[in-house]
Enzyme design. Sequence first.
Site, PDB file in Angstrom:
ATOM      1  CE1 TYR A 298      63.690  53.286  -7.248  1.00 13.97           C
ATOM      2  CE2 TYR A 298      64.991  52.135  -8.934  1.00 13.97           C
ATOM      3  CZ  TYR A 298      64.156  52.046  -7.949  1.00 13.97           C
ATOM      4  OH  TYR A 298      63.515  50.872  -7.738  1.00 13.97           O
ATOM      5  CB  CYS A 299      66.407  57.890  -3.855  1.00 18.22           C
ATOM      6  SG  CYS A 299      66.808  59.263  -4.189  1.00 18.22           S
ATOM      7  CB  THR A 300      62.045  58.305  -2.111  1.00 14.93           C
ATOM      8  OG1 THR A 300      61.855  57.272  -1.258  1.00 14.93           O
ATOM      9  CG2 THR A 300      60.283  59.155  -1.471  1.00 14.93           C
TER      10      THR A 300
ATOM     11  CB  ILE B  38      59.688  57.016  -6.880  1.00 18.23           C
ATOM     12  CG1 ILE B  38      60.907  56.034  -6.926  1.00 18.23           C
ATOM     13  CG2 ILE B  38      58.384  56.652  -6.838  1.00 18.23           C
ATOM     14  CD1 ILE B  38      61.066  55.217  -5.524  1.00 18.23           C
TER      15      ILE B  38
END
Length: 342
Positions: free
Chosen positions: A197-199, A226
């Site tokens: 996952y990332c932003t 996110i």
Amino acid sequence: MALHNRVSRKELKERILKDTTPRTTLSFYHYFKIDEPVSYRNQLYKALSVIGVLGRIYIANEGINAQISVPAGNFEQLKQALYAHQLPEDLRLNIAVDDDGKSFYVLDIKVREKIVADGINDPGFDMSKKGKYVNAQEFNSLTELSDTIVIDMRNHYEYEVGHFEKAIEVPSDTFRDQLPMAVDMMQEHIDKNIIMYCTGGIRCEKASAYLLHKGFKNVYHLEGGIINYVNQVKEKGIKNKFHGKNFVFDQRLGERVTDEVIARCHQCGKPADTHVNCANDACHLLFIQCEECRKQYDGCCSVNCQEFIHLPEEEQKERRKGIDLGRNVFNKSRSRLRNLIK
């Protein structure tokens, strides 16, 4: 019309701070082939300028990556402008979680070699062969399994202020460095479920393709990152597994997701998760500072910088000449970064 901004950034920032027009902050990306990035960039700049879009957009042969704000009343016009520029009508627009409308104050659209710098030079790498998308509910379910590994594909300073439960940090300042590190770190888990996952999704999508390229099989990535996860949690009443603050790369420097403060002030060690840039323009270090230290050190990261900002302006300008700040972020593992308060 001019295809770039001609007003000083200081003036633009003052304008947006005074402007009471409601604005919506959002981000999006899309991997697709752009044959003539410069021409695409110029056409998009014209279309977005007339509807008041501000923000940062990167264009490359591999696609588009954008973090922007738009007057709330022009949101539909924004969508039509994007659809007219080869972007699909099901394009995911990640609306900011915690937004004051002051995220950007200028429109910058730049042509880059890639929309996210990855250091990948292997001609056999195929971005279309990526991991499986998971939504918020699927993410939560998979993370409950004992054979699932959760990897945070953001920088160390992003992870520090907020992350998912059981998430593994890949300690690095750059995505370029993280990719080979993630492959090395995950070798012992090559047969497990790996969720990245990332932003907003752009980095973990490419990272999932890279792990598959390196022989991993069960690779997933959080759709929309996110930001989309938190919005889904709110809309559907799903359990939230993200704790703390979501770091963002605009004037806000963070979106509050939960009330938990999981980081500490880099100067005094008290609980704090507010990122600031050192008030000394010859330093501009990105670090975490509590309110008490902000007052004590005038928003600076060290006594040296505090003394510097009180020098006559002309002397400050003279001393700043020739300084290349580069990527100046606080990292406890790198002694070269700052003599913070002892």
